[in-house]
Design a protein around this motif. Structure first.
Motif, mmCIF file in Angstrom:
data_model
loop_
_atom_site.group_PDB
_atom_site.id
_atom_site.type_symbol
_atom_site.label_atom_id
_atom_site.label_comp_id
_atom_site.label_asym_id
_atom_site.label_seq_id
_atom_site.Cartn_x
_atom_site.Cartn_y
_atom_site.Cartn_z
ATOM 1 N N PRO A 281 -0.064 1.416 -0.267
ATOM 2 C CA PRO A 281 0.758 2.623 -0.487
ATOM 3 C C PRO A 281 1.357 3.363 0.711
ATOM 4 O O PRO A 281 2.528 4.232 0.487
ATOM 5 C CB PRO A 281 0.290 3.527 -1.252
ATOM 6 C CG PRO A 281 -0.992 2.399 -1.967
ATOM 7 C CD PRO A 281 -0.931 1.346 -0.854
ATOM 8 N N GLU A 282 0.583 3.487 1.561
ATOM 9 C CA GLU A 282 0.859 4.013 2.754
ATOM 10 C C GLU A 282 2.077 3.545 3.937
ATOM 11 O O GLU A 282 2.870 3.804 4.640
ATOM 12 C CB GLU A 282 -0.521 4.455 3.535
ATOM 13 C CG GLU A 282 -0.823 3.067 4.808
ATOM 14 C CD GLU A 282 -1.923 2.635 3.432
ATOM 15 O OE1 GLU A 282 -2.509 1.405 4.091
ATOM 16 O OE2 GLU A 282 -1.812 2.644 2.456
ATOM 17 N N ASP A 283 2.373 2.375 3.521
ATOM 18 C CA ASP A 283 3.678 1.355 3.971
ATOM 19 C C ASP A 283 4.731 0.928 2.953
ATOM 20 O O ASP A 283 5.745 0.703 3.186
ATOM 21 C CB ASP A 283 2.951 -0.082 3.899
ATOM 22 C CG ASP A 283 1.744 -0.404 5.892
ATOM 23 O OD1 ASP A 283 1.618 0.530 6.066
ATOM 24 O OD2 ASP A 283 0.728 -1.165 4.806
ATOM 25 N N LEU A 284 5.273 2.228 2.532
ATOM 26 C CA LEU A 284 6.131 2.396 1.201
ATOM 27 C C LEU A 284 6.608 3.373 2.091
ATOM 28 O O LEU A 284 6.300 4.797 2.274
ATOM 29 C CB LEU A 284 5.651 2.633 0.218
ATOM 30 C CG LEU A 284 5.886 0.708 -1.069
ATOM 31 C CD1 LEU A 284 4.938 1.717 -2.212
ATOM 32 C CD2 LEU A 284 6.821 -0.204 -0.607
ATOM 33 N N ALA A 285 8.029 3.342 2.497
ATOM 34 C CA ALA A 285 8.434 4.994 2.797
ATOM 35 C C ALA A 285 9.940 5.886 1.341
ATOM 36 O O ALA A 285 10.512 4.615 1.689
ATOM 37 C CB ALA A 285 9.140 5.096 4.466
ATOM 38 N N LEU A 286 9.496 7.283 0.750
ATOM 39 C CA LEU A 286 10.608 7.508 -0.229
ATOM 40 C C LEU A 286 11.314 7.675 1.021
ATOM 41 O O LEU A 286 11.509 8.685 1.402
ATOM 42 C CB LEU A 286 9.709 8.351 -0.767
ATOM 43 C CG LEU A 286 8.500 7.465 -1.580
ATOM 44 C CD1 LEU A 286 7.988 8.064 -2.306
ATOM 45 C CD2 LEU A 286 8.524 6.326 -2.085
ATOM 46 N N ALA A 287 12.427 8.267 0.587
ATOM 47 C CA ALA A 287 13.792 8.773 0.769
ATOM 48 C C ALA A 287 15.028 8.601 -0.388
ATOM 49 O O ALA A 287 14.684 8.060 -0.864
ATOM 50 C CB ALA A 287 14.626 8.918 2.201
ATOM 51 N N GLY A 288 15.529 10.123 0.040
ATOM 52 C CA GLY A 288 17.056 9.998 -0.786
ATOM 53 C C GLY A 288 17.198 9.566 -2.554
ATOM 54 O O GLY A 288 16.114 9.516 -2.849
#
Length: 373
Positions: A281-288
């Motif tokens: 889970p910490e190796d997923l980055a969310l944006a936009g």
């Protein structure tokens, strides 16, 4: 003279197996615990970890294999002569005895001189914060205090090996955390060999110098907490160790020789026709989102639920694959259920597991990325 006067002992299991008729509780298991080391056995209920602890203690006999303690084979040695002390999930205190009586009971049974018993009881009580409670009875103690009495009863025997069988399971969350810290501090102070059994993988990672992960009677992996978490040997270890659990999606080779599944198209290592992609889970980055024409990412997803935990957020996403994925994000991210986000994968920290469940040494390599809208 200090509380610990004997050198810590190493423990070695060589091809140990335990059968109950057709049921195999422990399968041909090899494990070495170094003198003075704290090793945590972790796994789901019924995996064989408590059975393994009882084999070491001598409470049950192995069907096959050898148990060695301190360089001595002890398969046929009685429990009381194995130089081990065991702390159980239940406190097993004598209700009619005081704390001092419970602490010194094992020494009295062995005929230890009274002044030696008093000295050892006083030292154990001081080490565990029980000095003011020596005249109390178990019924007057809290759960944490009773567990400390159980620890002290093991300590006064001055064993070469401490065995802990889920000793914190009966405590509430706050007390469990505090007692766990006390056990870690006790190990640093005493330097004694400790083998600790738990089903709680967070407890295992925070307490153990090394962690031994078990499943269905087999040892799946032994390593430092970081090794087990960052370099899981197989899909079971990757899925069991980590909270929230690792995100997974099955992949299959297509006509173009790629491993594909959901939005992903990855390089296929030689001979690999099927695989599972695993991303923490910490190796997923969310944006936009879809309305951000300059955004990039590996896939787009809808937000299903957001858990605000103060220092972090756990964002539950719709896909990819049949199961929801979870991303760990900082408290500053502003998303709500129904929002669409772009998700980027830290490929260098992700994992690819073959059809046999074993992790591929090389990190997954994406061959294409979705185009911006």
């Amino acid at each position: 003279m200090g509380l610990v006067t004997r050198a810590p002992q190493g423990v070695e299991l060589r091809g140990v197996e335990k059968r109950y008729g057709a049921v195999v509780a422990v399968r041909a298991l090899d494990l070495e615990v170094r003198p003075g080391e704290l090793v945590v056995l972790v796994g789901p209920s019924g995996c064989g970890k408590s059975t393994l602890l009882r084999l070491i203690a001598g409470l049950i006999a192995p069907t096959a294999g050898e148990v060695w303690i301190g360089g001595r084979r002890v398969d046929d040695v009685e429990p009381g002569a194995r130089d081990v002390s065991m702390v159980f999930q239940s406190y097993a205190l004598y209700p009619h005895m005081t704390v001092a009586g419970n602490l010194g009971f094992g020494l009295r049974v062995r005929g230890t001189p009274r002044d030696e018993i008093e000295r050892r009881v006083a030292e154990a009580a001081a080490a565990l914060g029980l000095s003011d409670l020596l005249s109390w009875r178990p019924g007057q103690l809290s759960g944490g205090q009773r567990q400390r009495v159980a620890l002290g009863r093991a300590m006064v025997r001055d064993p070469g090996v401490f065995l802990f069988d889920e000793p914190l399971s009966n405590l509430d969350a706050e007390l469990r955390l505090r007692t766990r810290d006390e056990i870690a501090a006790l190990h640093r102070r005493l330097g004694t060999t400790m083998i600790f059994v738990t089903h709680d993988q967070v407890e295992a990672l925070s307490l153990g110098e090394r962690v031994a992960v078990m499943d269905r009677g087999r040892l799946q992996q032994v390593g430092t907490p970081d090794e087990v978490y960052r370099r899981p040997r197989n899909l079971f270890v990757a899925g069991f160790v980590g909270s929230p659990p690792i995100n997974c999606i099955p992949l299959a080779r297509d006509e173009g020789g790629r491993l594909v599944g959901g939005p992903f198209a990855l390089h296929a290592p030689s001979g690999l026709d099927r695989a599972t992609l695993g991303v923490r889970p910490e190796d997923l980055a969310l944006a936009g989102g879809d309305d951000d024409p300059t955004g990039t990412g590996d896939f787009r997803a809808a937000v299903l639920r957001v858990e605000a935990l103060g220092s972090e957020q756990r964002v539950h996403l719709d896909g990819p694959g049949d199961a929801a994925w979870v991303a760990r994000a900082g408290p500053g991210l502003r998303v709500a259920p129904g929002d669409r986000v772009r998700v980027s994968v830290a490929w260098e920290r992700s994992h690819l597991f073959g059809p046999d469940g074993r992790r591929e040494e090389a990190a997954p390599r994406p061959l294409s990325r979705p185009t911006s809208p």
